[in-house]
Design a protein around this motif. Sequence first.
Motif, PDB file in Angstrom:
ATOM      1  N   ALA A 179       0.827  -1.206   0.000  1.00  0.00           N
ATOM      2  CA  ALA A 179       0.000   0.000   0.000  1.00  0.00           C
ATOM      3  C   ALA A 179       0.858   1.252   0.000  1.00  0.00           C
ATOM      4  O   ALA A 179       0.355   2.351   0.229  1.00  0.00           O
ATOM      5  CB  ALA A 179      -0.928   0.004   1.212  1.00  0.00           C
ATOM      6  N   SER A 180       2.155   1.080  -0.272  1.00  0.00           N
ATOM      7  CA  SER A 180       3.076   2.210  -0.352  1.00  0.00           C
ATOM      8  C   SER A 180       3.750   2.165  -1.710  1.00  0.00           C
ATOM      9  O   SER A 180       4.277   1.122  -2.118  1.00  0.00           O
ATOM     10  CB  SER A 180       4.122   2.113   0.761  1.00  0.00           C
ATOM     11  OG  SER A 180       5.057   3.167   0.668  1.00  0.00           O
ATOM     12  N   TYR A 181       3.707   3.262  -2.429  1.00  0.00           N
ATOM     13  CA  TYR A 181       4.325   3.291  -3.751  1.00  0.00           C
ATOM     14  C   TYR A 181       5.821   3.502  -3.582  1.00  0.00           C
ATOM     15  O   TYR A 181       6.273   4.581  -3.203  1.00  0.00           O
ATOM     16  CB  TYR A 181       3.723   4.392  -4.618  1.00  0.00           C
ATOM     17  CG  TYR A 181       4.040   4.207  -6.088  1.00  0.00           C
ATOM     18  CD1 TYR A 181       3.190   3.497  -6.911  1.00  0.00           C
ATOM     19  CD2 TYR A 181       5.213   4.726  -6.639  1.00  0.00           C
ATOM     20  CE1 TYR A 181       3.478   3.309  -8.258  1.00  0.00           C
ATOM     21  CE2 TYR A 181       5.518   4.543  -7.974  1.00  0.00           C
ATOM     22  CZ  TYR A 181       4.641   3.836  -8.788  1.00  0.00           C
ATOM     23  OH  TYR A 181       4.931   3.633 -10.127  1.00  0.00           O
ATOM     24  N   ILE A 182       6.583   2.452  -3.836  1.00  0.00           N
ATOM     25  CA  ILE A 182       8.035   2.502  -3.694  1.00  0.00           C
ATOM     26  C   ILE A 182       8.650   2.972  -5.013  1.00  0.00           C
ATOM     27  O   ILE A 182       9.282   4.009  -5.090  1.00  0.00           O
ATOM     28  CB  ILE A 182       8.586   1.125  -3.286  1.00  0.00           C
ATOM     29  CG1 ILE A 182       7.921   0.643  -1.989  1.00  0.00           C
ATOM     30  CG2 ILE A 182      10.109   1.179  -3.118  1.00  0.00           C
ATOM     31  CD1 ILE A 182       8.202  -0.799  -1.652  1.00  0.00           C
ATOM     32  N   ASN A 183       8.460   2.200  -6.034  1.00  0.00           N
ATOM     33  CA  ASN A 183       8.830   2.518  -7.409  1.00  0.00           C
ATOM     34  C   ASN A 183       8.063   1.560  -8.314  1.00  0.00           C
ATOM     35  O   ASN A 183       7.682   0.465  -7.893  1.00  0.00           O
ATOM     36  CB  ASN A 183      10.334   2.399  -7.651  1.00  0.00           C
ATOM     37  CG  ASN A 183      11.065   3.731  -7.491  1.00  0.00           C
ATOM     38  OD1 ASN A 183      10.612   4.759  -7.997  1.00  0.00           O
ATOM     39  ND2 ASN A 183      12.179   3.714  -6.779  1.00  0.00           N
ATOM     40  N   GLY A 184       7.892   1.948  -9.565  1.00  0.00           N
ATOM     41  CA  GLY A 184       7.051   1.163 -10.450  1.00  0.00           C
ATOM     42  C   GLY A 184       7.465  -0.278 -10.576  1.00  0.00           C
ATOM     43  O   GLY A 184       6.639  -1.194 -10.513  1.00  0.00           O
ATOM     44  N   ASN A 185       8.767  -0.529 -10.749  1.00  0.00           N
ATOM     45  CA  ASN A 185       9.209  -1.910 -10.946  1.00  0.00           C
ATOM     46  C   ASN A 185       8.991  -2.743  -9.691  1.00  0.00           C
ATOM     47  O   ASN A 185       8.617  -3.914  -9.772  1.00  0.00           O
ATOM     48  CB  ASN A 185      10.669  -1.944 -11.406  1.00  0.00           C
ATOM     49  CG  ASN A 185      11.662  -1.627 -10.323  1.00  0.00           C
ATOM     50  OD1 ASN A 185      12.171  -2.520  -9.648  1.00  0.00           O
ATOM     51  ND2 ASN A 185      11.964  -0.350 -10.117  1.00  0.00           N
ATOM     52  N   ILE A 186       9.208  -2.143  -8.526  1.00  0.00           N
ATOM     53  CA  ILE A 186       9.033  -2.864  -7.268  1.00  0.00           C
ATOM     54  C   ILE A 186       7.548  -3.169  -7.029  1.00  0.00           C
ATOM     55  O   ILE A 186       7.179  -4.304  -6.681  1.00  0.00           O
ATOM     56  CB  ILE A 186       9.594  -2.036  -6.099  1.00  0.00           C
ATOM     57  CG1 ILE A 186      11.123  -1.946  -6.186  1.00  0.00           C
ATOM     58  CG2 ILE A 186       9.171  -2.627  -4.751  1.00  0.00           C
ATOM     59  CD1 ILE A 186      11.840  -3.222  -5.876  1.00  0.00           C
ATOM     60  N   ASN A 187       6.695  -2.188  -7.204  1.00  0.00           N
ATOM     61  CA  ASN A 187       5.273  -2.389  -6.940  1.00  0.00           C
ATOM     62  C   ASN A 187       4.652  -3.376  -7.915  1.00  0.00           C
ATOM     63  O   ASN A 187       3.786  -4.184  -7.538  1.00  0.00           O
ATOM     64  CB  ASN A 187       4.528  -1.060  -6.973  1.00  0.00           C
ATOM     65  CG  ASN A 187       4.813  -0.217  -5.745  1.00  0.00           C
ATOM     66  OD1 ASN A 187       5.761   0.558  -5.727  1.00  0.00           O
ATOM     67  ND2 ASN A 187       4.019  -0.374  -4.703  1.00  0.00           N
ATOM     68  N   LEU A 188       5.101  -3.349  -9.161  1.00  0.00           N
ATOM     69  CA  LEU A 188       4.588  -4.319 -10.121  1.00  0.00           C
ATOM     70  C   LEU A 188       5.065  -5.722  -9.771  1.00  0.00           C
ATOM     71  O   LEU A 188       4.317  -6.699  -9.897  1.00  0.00           O
ATOM     72  CB  LEU A 188       5.031  -3.932 -11.533  1.00  0.00           C
ATOM     73  CG  LEU A 188       4.443  -4.757 -12.676  1.00  0.00           C
ATOM     74  CD1 LEU A 188       2.918  -4.696 -12.688  1.00  0.00           C
ATOM     75  CD2 LEU A 188       5.006  -4.287 -14.017  1.00  0.00           C
ATOM     76  N   ALA A 189       6.311  -5.845  -9.297  1.00  0.00           N
ATOM     77  CA  ALA A 189       6.826  -7.152  -8.882  1.00  0.00           C
ATOM     78  C   ALA A 189       6.072  -7.676  -7.668  1.00  0.00           C
ATOM     79  O   ALA A 189       5.858  -8.894  -7.538  1.00  0.00           O
ATOM     80  CB  ALA A 189       8.321  -7.055  -8.576  1.00  0.00           C
ATOM     81  N   GLU A 190       5.664  -6.803  -6.756  1.00  0.00           N
ATOM     82  CA  GLU A 190       4.825  -7.222  -5.635  1.00  0.00           C
ATOM     83  C   GLU A 190       3.487  -7.749  -6.137  1.00  0.00           C
ATOM     84  O   GLU A 190       2.958  -8.741  -5.613  1.00  0.00           O
ATOM     85  CB  GLU A 190       4.573  -6.050  -4.690  1.00  0.00           C
ATOM     86  CG  GLU A 190       5.758  -5.651  -3.853  1.00  0.00           C
ATOM     87  CD  GLU A 190       5.433  -4.517  -2.899  1.00  0.00           C
ATOM     88  OE1 GLU A 190       5.724  -4.654  -1.695  1.00  0.00           O
ATOM     89  OE2 GLU A 190       4.880  -3.489  -3.352  1.00  0.00           O
TER      90      GLU A 190
END
Length: 386
Positions: A179-190
Amino acid sequence: MHSLRSVVLGAGTFALALLSTCAIGSSAAHADTASTAAAAESNVTSSMTQQLAGYQGSVYGPFQDGVWTDPDDTCWACDNGGPVTAAATLYVLTGASNGTLLAEAEETINTAIADDQNADGSFNPPNTSANVENSIWFGDELGTTLRLLEPYLDANTLAQWQTALSADANYLMVSGNTASYINGNINLAETELLWLTWQATGNPTYETDYNNSWTFIMNPSQTKFPGAGWVTVQAPTQADGSDGQGYFAETGAGGTGWDPYYATLQLDVAARLYLLSGDPRALRVANMIMNIESPLVDTSNWMINTSNGTRHTGTNTSELITSAYAVLGFEGGRNDLVADILPQIEQEEQWYTEPGQADDAGFRRAFGNSVAVVALAAALADPAAS
């Protein structure tokens, strides 16, 4: 023996969406695609076998006591996640008969669970930091390896892996990372990890988490995360996004916005998620990222201009290692990409043989989340294999 398509697709909700892509295009295009797929499968499988031998032995390894050692040792999840997914992929693609590959995959995952998974479910080897990134990137490889090997695991091992993957996903949920936007690649990998956990366990809670993660990364609160989320550069007219452009925002010294370097990583995550799930959201995202990235690619040497991004702010070029040409060309209906599949992967294979490249963290991670995905996509598109 289990069919490749049943192993890769399982009984996922979106399996029909993936299967339906086989109906796209003319018969001539199908013939071209099938011949390219057969050549790509043979090419990549052979190259992967040679490369994995380097990771197994003294060239880039060795593999010992369940650990894929790396002299550089800069990314635990990359060092172990890439080779284990590659080993699992080769096991399935070479007839599920090479007991060494299966044993290596099992030993890798079992060792990581025993030695590197914490009580809260996160993955992190002792005396290191960045457990969030390790948990996400290794979790995706654990989930993919589990999906590939599920038909071949004994009941106890399967249960242990399912429990470990669930604990990892729970850690990310409870800690608030999803529920925290870290970076696009990380959030998509989650998001990918939540899908893999849902498929591995059948628990509908993870299906809800997966869908909620998609909703969040596409449009996070701009009050909390200004500039974050999905950015449409060119709105598509096609539902699959094949004539649009977009990206997930990345934040760095240059602000929040487009970073061509990390967009290639976003592209690989979206491509594998689509290949495994058939989810049209992943296809749309992959197509739109591909379309904004491809003008930056020099197809004479397959280098991509990654300059002036929000995280890579200087003048840069990078090797383009991606599964997207193969996934979108073979399974996503992008006949315009098929002619580029073999030249692109042949260049990748050359890079892996160059001194120092295979030990690079990005190359080791890509061995699992890109190169192995090319092999799977090619095999699925090869009528003789799937």
